[in-house]
Design a protein around this motif. Structure first.
Motif, PDB file in Angstrom:
ATOM      1  N   GLU A  93      34.758  51.874  34.007  1.00 55.19           N
ATOM      2  CA  GLU A  93      33.484  51.505  33.402  1.00 55.19           C
ATOM      3  C   GLU A  93      33.243  52.338  32.147  1.00 55.19           C
ATOM      4  N   GLY A  94      32.846  51.644  31.080  1.00 60.01           N
ATOM      5  CA  GLY A  94      32.573  52.311  29.815  1.00 60.01           C
ATOM      6  C   GLY A  94      33.760  52.339  28.869  1.00 60.01           C
ATOM      7  N   ASP A  95      34.960  52.045  29.360  1.00 60.87           N
ATOM      8  CA  ASP A  95      36.137  52.060  28.493  1.00 60.87           C
ATOM      9  C   ASP A  95      36.106  50.877  27.533  1.00 60.87           C
ATOM     10  N   LEU A  96      36.692  51.067  26.362  1.00 55.34           N
ATOM     11  CA  LEU A  96      36.781  50.035  25.333  1.00 55.34           C
ATOM     12  C   LEU A  96      38.224  49.948  24.856  1.00 55.34           C
ATOM     13  N   VAL A  97      38.701  48.720  24.695  1.00 58.35           N
ATOM     14  CA  VAL A  97      40.047  48.486  24.161  1.00 58.35           C
ATOM     15  C   VAL A  97      39.912  47.521  22.991  1.00 58.35           C
ATOM     16  N   PHE A  98      40.454  47.902  21.831  1.00 54.77           N
ATOM     17  CA  PHE A  98      40.479  47.025  20.667  1.00 54.77           C
ATOM     18  C   PHE A  98      41.884  46.463  20.517  1.00 54.77           C
ATOM     19  N   ILE A  99      41.986  45.139  20.413  1.00 57.99           N
ATOM     20  CA  ILE A  99      43.278  44.469  20.333  1.00 57.99           C
ATOM     21  C   ILE A  99      43.322  43.648  19.038  1.00 57.99           C
ATOM     22  N   PRO A 100      44.013  44.161  18.017  1.00 61.58           N
ATOM     23  CA  PRO A 100      44.104  43.414  16.764  1.00 61.58           C
ATOM     24  C   PRO A 100      44.987  42.173  16.907  1.00 61.58           C
ATOM     25  N   LYS A 101      44.807  41.235  15.989  1.00 64.45           N
ATOM     26  CA  LYS A 101      45.632  40.031  16.006  1.00 64.45           C
ATOM     27  C   LYS A 101      47.117  40.401  16.024  1.00 64.45           C
ATOM     28  N   PHE A 102      47.922  39.516  16.591  1.00 62.25           N
ATOM     29  CA  PHE A 102      49.373  39.668  16.768  1.00 62.25           C
ATOM     30  C   PHE A 102      49.748  40.769  17.762  1.00 62.25           C
ATOM     31  N   SER A 103      48.796  41.212  18.581  1.00 57.68           N
ATOM     32  CA  SER A 103      49.075  42.210  19.626  1.00 57.68           C
ATOM     33  C   SER A 103      49.079  41.506  20.982  1.00 57.68           C
ATOM     34  N   VAL A 104      50.203  41.589  21.673  1.00 57.52           N
ATOM     35  CA  VAL A 104      50.313  40.945  22.982  1.00 57.52           C
ATOM     36  C   VAL A 104      49.441  41.699  23.980  1.00 57.52           C
ATOM     37  N   HIS A 105      48.654  40.942  24.748  1.00 69.37           N
ATOM     38  CA  HIS A 105      47.746  41.555  25.718  1.00 69.37           C
ATOM     39  C   HIS A 105      47.410  40.554  26.820  1.00 69.37           C
ATOM     40  N   GLY A 106      46.933  41.071  27.920  1.00 67.19           N
ATOM     41  CA  GLY A 106      46.451  40.267  29.038  1.00 67.19           C
ATOM     42  C   GLY A 106      45.583  41.167  29.902  1.00 67.19           C
ATOM     43  N   PHE A 107      44.918  40.579  30.889  1.00 67.96           N
ATOM     44  CA  PHE A 107      44.101  41.411  31.771  1.00 67.96           C
ATOM     45  C   PHE A 107      43.954  40.739  33.130  1.00 67.96           C
ATOM     46  N   ARG A 108      43.712  41.573  34.124  1.00 68.52           N
ATOM     47  CA  ARG A 108      43.550  41.090  35.497  1.00 68.52           C
ATOM     48  C   ARG A 108      42.758  42.110  36.297  1.00 68.52           C
ATOM     49  N   ASN A 109      42.352  41.689  37.486  1.00 68.34           N
ATOM     50  CA  ASN A 109      41.643  42.590  38.391  1.00 68.34           C
ATOM     51  C   ASN A 109      42.510  42.781  39.628  1.00 68.34           C
ATOM     52  N   ASP A 110      43.211  43.894  39.693  1.00 65.11           N
ATOM     53  CA  ASP A 110      44.060  44.214  40.848  1.00 65.11           C
ATOM     54  C   ASP A 110      43.282  44.944  41.935  1.00 65.11           C
ATOM     55  N   SER A 111      42.035  45.254  41.681  1.00 66.38           N
ATOM     56  CA  SER A 111      41.258  46.077  42.610  1.00 66.38           C
ATOM     57  C   SER A 111      40.670  45.240  43.743  1.00 66.38           C
ATOM     58  N   ASP A 112      40.009  45.920  44.662  1.00 68.41           N
ATOM     59  CA  ASP A 112      39.359  45.271  45.805  1.00 68.41           C
ATOM     60  C   ASP A 112      37.893  44.953  45.540  1.00 68.41           C
ATOM     61  N   SER A 113      37.415  45.195  44.318  1.00 67.30           N
ATOM     62  CA  SER A 113      36.018  44.900  44.003  1.00 67.30           C
ATOM     63  C   SER A 113      35.920  44.118  42.695  1.00 67.30           C
ATOM     64  N   HIS A 114      34.776  43.474  42.499  1.00 64.35           N
ATOM     65  CA  HIS A 114      34.548  42.694  41.288  1.00 64.35           C
ATOM     66  C   HIS A 114      34.607  43.577  40.054  1.00 64.35           C
ATOM     67  N   CYS A 115      34.988  42.968  38.929  1.00 63.68           N
ATOM     68  CA  CYS A 115      34.861  43.687  37.665  1.00 63.68           C
ATOM     69  C   CYS A 115      34.198  42.770  36.644  1.00 63.68           C
ATOM     70  N   LYS A 116      33.536  43.405  35.715  1.00 62.91           N
ATOM     71  CA  LYS A 116      32.793  42.707  34.661  1.00 62.91           C
ATOM     72  C   LYS A 116      33.215  43.305  33.325  1.00 62.91           C
ATOM     73  N   ILE A 117      33.641  42.426  32.404  1.00 60.28           N
ATOM     74  CA  ILE A 117      34.130  42.854  31.098  1.00 60.28           C
ATOM     75  C   ILE A 117      33.394  42.075  30.028  1.00 60.28           C
ATOM     76  N   LEU A 118      32.908  42.749  29.015  1.00 59.66           N
ATOM     77  CA  LEU A 118      32.365  42.075  27.842  1.00 59.66           C
ATOM     78  C   LEU A 118      33.517  41.950  26.851  1.00 59.66           C
ATOM     79  N   ILE A 119      33.826  40.716  26.460  1.00 58.82           N
ATOM     80  CA  ILE A 119      34.905  40.472  25.506  1.00 58.82           C
ATOM     81  C   ILE A 119      34.278  39.965  24.212  1.00 58.82           C
ATOM     82  N   VAL A 120      34.665  40.604  23.107  1.00 59.54           N
ATOM     83  CA  VAL A 120      34.154  40.232  21.788  1.00 59.54           C
ATOM     84  C   VAL A 120      35.336  39.745  20.950  1.00 59.54           C
ATOM     85  N   PHE A 121      35.200  38.544  20.389  1.00 65.42           N
ATOM     86  CA  PHE A 121      36.204  37.981  19.493  1.00 65.42           C
ATOM     87  C   PHE A 121      35.642  38.000  18.077  1.00 65.42           C
TER      88      PHE A 121
END
Length: 161
Positions: A93-121
């Motif tokens: 919680e509170g972490d931020l990741v910036f992913i510039p164009k042409f950067s390979v990325h993906g995301f998932r929830n491997d945990s046992d609880s819900h997660c909520k992410i704000l994604i800005v394009f």
């Protein structure tokens, strides 16, 4: 001379948006949801902000990249796993990741609880169309891989397999 004044003075407007927790258009599929917070139409397509809610043990997006937009993840709740190229990282919680164009990325929830992410394009490129289309595809009885790839490409997403 009054008409000349518009070139030298700022015209102030109040087009601010306030979206409370849970506000926005909500799309759901397979126990996950996306809330469209700040849409392309709100920002002249400059940026879009979308709240992604992932149930435990679910994939948000397989590895992909964008040609024309940057993407930023802000973790609001939980511990999602983000893939960046060959590197994986569990975020908090509170972490931020910036992913510039042409950067390979993906995301998932491997945990046992819900997660909520704000994604800005940035720019938004009418990204809410992608989320609406994805919600529609995932709601159908049979998943159509060809339509999925077409949707991805239409909205500046290119899968890396």
């Amino acid at each position: 001379m009054k008409s000349e004044e518009i070139f030298f003075e700022d015209v102030l407007v109040n087009n601010s948006l306030v979206l409370k927790n849970g506000d926005g258009e909500k799309l759901q599929a397979n126990g996950n949801s996306v809330i469209l917070k700040v849409k392309s139409e709100d920002t002249n397509d400059q940026l879009g902000a979308y709240e992604v809610n992932l149930k435990p043990s679910s994939v948000g997006a397989k590895p992909h990249y964008h040609r024309f937009m940057d993407e930023t993840f802000i973790v609001l709740k939980g511990s999602p796993t983000v893939t960046m190229g060959e590197k994986e990282m569990v975020l908090s919680e509170g972490d931020l990741v910036f992913i510039p164009k042409f950067s390979v990325h993906g995301f998932r929830n491997d945990s046992d609880s819900h997660c909520k992410i704000l994604i800005v394009f940035n720019p938004a490129m009418k990204r809410e169309g992608f989320f609406r289309g994805l919600s529609n595809l995932l709601a159908s009885d049979k998943f159509d891989e060809a339509k999925f790839k077409k949707l991805y490409n239409k909205y500046d997403s290119y899968l890396v397999e």
